[in-house]
Design an enzyme around this catalytic site. Structure first.
Site, PDB file in Angstrom:
ATOM      1  N   HIS A 125       5.576 -41.962  20.427  1.00  0.00           N
ATOM      2  CA  HIS A 125       4.436 -42.128  21.327  1.00  0.00           C
ATOM      3  C   HIS A 125       3.239 -41.282  20.896  1.00  0.00           C
ATOM      4  O   HIS A 125       2.112 -41.548  21.314  1.00  0.00           O
ATOM      5  CB  HIS A 125       4.834 -41.816  22.777  1.00  0.00           C
ATOM      6  CG  HIS A 125       4.984 -40.366  23.093  1.00  0.00           C
ATOM      7  ND1 HIS A 125       6.204 -39.736  23.161  1.00  0.00           N
ATOM      8  CD2 HIS A 125       4.072 -39.403  23.379  1.00  0.00           C
ATOM      9  CE1 HIS A 125       6.038 -38.469  23.470  1.00  0.00           C
ATOM     10  NE2 HIS A 125       4.744 -38.234  23.615  1.00  0.00           N
ATOM     11  N   ASP A 167      12.099 -42.972  20.590  1.00  0.00           N
ATOM     12  CA  ASP A 167      10.797 -42.309  20.610  1.00  0.00           C
ATOM     13  C   ASP A 167      10.653 -41.333  19.444  1.00  0.00           C
ATOM     14  O   ASP A 167      10.185 -40.210  19.607  1.00  0.00           O
ATOM     15  CB  ASP A 167      10.563 -41.588  21.936  1.00  0.00           C
ATOM     16  CG  ASP A 167       9.099 -41.165  22.123  1.00  0.00           C
ATOM     17  OD1 ASP A 167       8.225 -41.753  21.451  1.00  0.00           O
ATOM     18  OD2 ASP A 167       8.835 -40.240  22.902  1.00  0.00           O
ATOM     19  N   SER A 240       4.832 -32.540  22.489  1.00  0.00           N
ATOM     20  CA  SER A 240       5.606 -33.703  22.068  1.00  0.00           C
ATOM     21  C   SER A 240       5.719 -33.759  20.550  1.00  0.00           C
ATOM     22  O   SER A 240       4.723 -33.675  19.835  1.00  0.00           O
ATOM     23  CB  SER A 240       4.954 -34.993  22.571  1.00  0.00           C
ATOM     24  OG  SER A 240       5.024 -35.082  23.969  1.00  0.00           O
TER      25      SER A 240
END
Length: 498
Positions: A125, A167, A240
């Protein structure tokens, strides 16, 4: 070559923690002894007046612990990079009158170098929809956090592959002899284990936070087999893709998301376990996408009603409900109503845990399945076969020389008779879009992976050669209208050629 963490740092941390606990216990004993001989209030006042207070000095064990943690952070941080992403997207939804406009957007994430030749793992993402991806390397020996823009080493990065189900994404930069972190995929993590989250929260590069593993195998989505590590180490937007490391400096997980009502860290951070990261990394590096295995059998979660109706020996777990004839499971002796107790020595109690075991199994190894048949336990060794879906087959058919249509920014393949029979298309000819070339700046065509292009400006498209020829004739500013089949429906995509 990879950074080694076999020095005395981890040992010093463990020793410091033990000494800290011992010091605390000793202090408690002393305080209790003093309280047993507690003087009168008058004596306390007289003593306080006659003896001046001495400044408190921190115990040596705290200084040792602090030094050990600083040493660990200094060794780990050079292998953690900042991901700078540029792409296009709609204006924020708050401005309802402007939502039709597409604007240039910037995003910041984190990544970890897993190979000294420039291979970097991050979240999918983080790079989703990216037109340009750059990687900012940390300066060696710098821990101030304030790095002048001109001193930062920023490299262009290529997206080698991504896997949205986990992801995860793999990037490549043209650099060698980079510091790396190893993926701790062999040792099982433990609840209460001390961990450190490193990344660029809110764009602040090389931030380090400390916490513990709060829980293992957290399944956030019951429909997906992926489970996560939960940690209370503060994680915020920008973390992230960064690593969650243990006291040895090895990666136990990749930070991926938080559960928060206010948007900030509330002690509910989640990381993708290192064994999943390692599996996806090796697949993306070798094939550009992830290959999964299957054994030719279908399982279902046991409920009390199901167990009572079938007369099963336990009311929970996973039971085999289908075995494909002539498949590897049938050949190995697996039968319907067999209860799966363990797969590859991992205890199986839920369907996601069984799916996860199959997901992470290597193709070149036998699947070790422990089952309960009636009241008898058996161990079966089943050959694994590759699970293939349509997109995997289409990606394998990509030829970098003939599949790229640079002006559209896509990778396409011809619609073969075999693919046509599997896809059940409305129009039998065309080109299948199997991916977007994210490192190219091109018009916003609206094309997605899986689209089938049937026409371009009323010209029938019967293959890659026809499509490439038609696109080559277009001039900048020309109107382009493509008839596309998407999810069993036809639609037009229109844009101006750039």
């Amino acid at each position: 070559m990879p950074i080694s963490f076999r020095s005395s740092g981890p040992v010093r941390i463990q020793r410091a923690i033990v000494l800290l606990i011992a010091t605390t216990m000793l202090s408690t004993v002393v305080c209790r002894a003093q309280s047993a001989q507690k003087p009168t209030p008058a004596a306390n006042q007289k003593q306080a007046a006659s003896i001046p207070p001495e400044p408190a000095e921190p115990p040596a064990v705290l200084a040792q612990l602090n030094s050990a943690l600083e040493s660990l952070a200094a060794k780990v941080s050079p292998a953690v990079v900042q991901i700078l992403v540029t792409g296009y997207g709609p204006l924020r939804e708050e401005d309802k009158s402007q939502t039709a406009f597409i604007v240039r957007q910037h995003a910041v994430g984190s990544g970890v170098i897993v190979d000294p030749h420039g291979y970097i793992m991050t979240n999918a993402h983080v790079v989703e929809g990216a037109q340009r991806i750059r990687v900012a390397l940390p300066l060696s020996g710098d821990s101030s956090g304030q790095v002048p823009v001109g001193k930062r080493r920023i490299l262009e990065a290529r997206l080698l592959g991504q896997h949205k189900e986990t992801d995860l994404a793999l990037l490549k930069v043209d650099e060698t002899d980079l510091p790396t972190l190893s993926l701790n995929s062999q040792q099982r993590p433990h609840v209460g284990q001390l961990v450190f989250a490193i990344g660029s929260p809110e764009g602040l590069q090389n931030s380090v936070t400390m916490g513990v593993l709060s829980a293992l195998a957290r399944q956030v989505d019951s429909t997906k087999p992926i489970t996560y590590l939960q940690t209370d180490a503060p994680i915020n937007p920008g973390n992230s893709g960064g690593p969650l490391v243990d006291m040895n400096g090895a990666v136990v997980g990749i930070n991926t998301f938080i559960l928060s009502q206010g948007g900030g860290s509330e002690g509910l951070g989640f990381a993708i376990p290192a064994r999943i990261v390692d599996f996806v990394y090796r697949s993306l590096r070798s094939h550009g996408h992830v290959h999964r295995v299957e054994i030719g059998a279908v399982a279902q979660e046991i409920t009390p009603t199901l167990a009572e109706g079938l007369g099963l020996s336990q009311k929970w777990g996973v039971v085999v409900v289908d075995v494909k004839p002539d498949g590897p499971a049938a050949s190995a002796g697996l039968q319907i109503q067999d209860i799966v107790l363990a797969a590859d020595d991992r205890r199986i109690e839920t369907l996601p845990s069984f799916s996860a075991a199959m997901y992470l199994h290597r193709l070149d190894q036998l699947v070790k399945l422990e089952i309960l048949r009636g009241t008898e336990k058996k161990t079966l060794y089943i050959p694994a076969i590759e699970h293939r879906d349509h997109m995997d087959e289409m990606l394998d058919a990509v030829n970098t020389e003939t599949s790229l249509v640079s002006r559209l920014g896509i990778l396409g393949i011809d619609l073969t008779p075999e693919l046509r029979s599997r896809l059940s298309l409305r129009i039998p000819t065309g080109v299948i879009v199997v991916g977007r070339a994210v490192d190219l700046l091109m018009a916003d065509t609206g094309l997605q992976a899986g689209d089938v292009i049937h026409q371009l400006n009323q010209m029938p498209i019967d293959g890659m050669e026809t499509l490439s020829s038609a696109v080559a004739k277009l001039k900048t500013g020309d109107a382009v209208v493509m008839q596309v089949e998407r999810e069993d429906g036809l639609m037009y995509l229109s844009f101006e050629m750039e």
